[in-house]
Scaffold this motif. Structure first.
Motif, short mmCIF file in Angstrom:
data_model
loop_
_atom_site.label_atom_id
_atom_site.label_comp_id
_atom_site.label_asym_id
_atom_site.label_seq_id
_atom_site.Cartn_x
_atom_site.Cartn_y
_atom_site.Cartn_z
N ARG A 84 -41.61 57.61 -62.95
CA ARG A 84 -39.99 57.98 -63.42
C ARG A 84 -40.01 59.47 -63.88
O ARG A 84 -40.81 59.74 -64.56
N ASP A 85 -38.81 59.88 -63.64
CA ASP A 85 -38.50 61.26 -63.93
C ASP A 85 -37.32 61.18 -64.84
O ASP A 85 -36.16 60.53 -64.32
N GLU A 86 -37.06 61.67 -65.99
CA GLU A 86 -36.11 61.68 -66.76
C GLU A 86 -35.77 62.86 -67.66
O GLU A 86 -36.90 63.75 -67.90
N GLU A 87 -34.74 63.20 -68.04
CA GLU A 87 -34.18 64.37 -68.93
C GLU A 87 -34.12 63.73 -70.15
O GLU A 87 -33.35 62.80 -70.41
N ARG A 88 -34.57 64.36 -71.27
CA ARG A 88 -34.59 63.72 -72.67
C ARG A 88 -34.51 65.16 -73.36
O ARG A 88 -35.60 65.87 -73.42
N GLY A 90 -32.86 68.07 -72.87
CA GLY A 90 -33.22 69.13 -72.30
C GLY A 90 -34.60 69.48 -71.77
O GLY A 90 -34.56 70.46 -71.09
N GLN A 91 -35.45 68.46 -71.81
CA GLN A 91 -36.79 68.65 -71.34
C GLN A 91 -36.76 67.66 -70.21
O GLN A 91 -36.33 66.61 -70.24
N HIS A 92 -37.77 67.99 -69.15
CA HIS A 92 -37.92 67.07 -68.01
C HIS A 92 -39.29 66.53 -68.20
O HIS A 92 -40.06 66.86 -68.83
N TRP A 93 -39.38 64.99 -68.23
CA TRP A 93 -40.38 64.08 -68.56
C TRP A 93 -40.66 63.45 -67.09
O TRP A 93 -39.77 62.80 -66.38
N THR A 94 -42.02 63.32 -66.87
CA THR A 94 -42.40 62.28 -65.85
C THR A 94 -43.34 61.47 -66.43
O THR A 94 -44.17 61.74 -67.26
N SER A 95 -43.04 60.07 -66.26
CA SER A 95 -44.14 59.15 -66.65
C SER A 95 -44.56 58.09 -65.67
O SER A 95 -43.75 57.72 -64.64
#
Length: 147
Positions: A84-88, A90-95
């Motif tokens: 999953r790629d998400e924006e939290r 203002g930061q981009h996270w990949t899990s």
């Protein structure tokens, strides 16, 4: 739709968190999967990068994971990989998550004692007389033996 099935071997990194949801019980834990490389020149093993996965175990598997798995234990997990790629904030996270189909202890690194869990079946636990609505009689209507 094709799903990516994976089998990973690693160590439980966090205590499983168990929740009862409207869709059924679920347990979640983090799995650390280190890479090890053999250096032929130095004749030694060295640790490489460690990948972390969030493992989701639903329904009966989740209940059993919660009662069987602890931090630091070596386990094997097989399931569906979900990246999953998400924006939290203002930061981009990949899990990387694994929706587990199977979770078990890695017996190449230790021993385990298996305990089968039986689903509650009222017909197996109720006395015959209560199940048939008769007192003191077996299923054929004959008097139950005494003693």
């Amino acid at each position: 739709m094709n799903e990516t099935m994976v089998t990973v071997v690693g160590n439980v990194a966090t205590t499983p968190v168990y929740r009862e949801l409207p869709t059924g019980p679920v347990a979640r834990f983090r799995l650390a999967v280190p890479t090890r490389k053999y250096d032929r020149v130095q004749n030694t093993w060295s640790d490489g990068h460690t990948n972390f996965f969030t493992v989701w175990a639903w329904r009966a598997l989740g209940t059993n994971v919660q009662g069987s798995v602890s931090v630091g234990e070596p386990v094997i997990v097989q399931g569906r990989l979900k990246v999953r790629d998400e924006e939290r904030g203002g930061q981009h996270w990949t899990s990387a998550d694994i929706e587990a189909l199977v979770v078990g202890h890695d017996l190449s690194r230790g021993t385990a004692a298996f305990r089968r869990v039986l689903k509650a079946n009222p017909s197996l636990t109720e006395p015959v007389a209560e199940r048939d609505g008769k007192r003191g009689a077996d299923r054929d209507g004959e008097p139950s033996p005494v003693g």
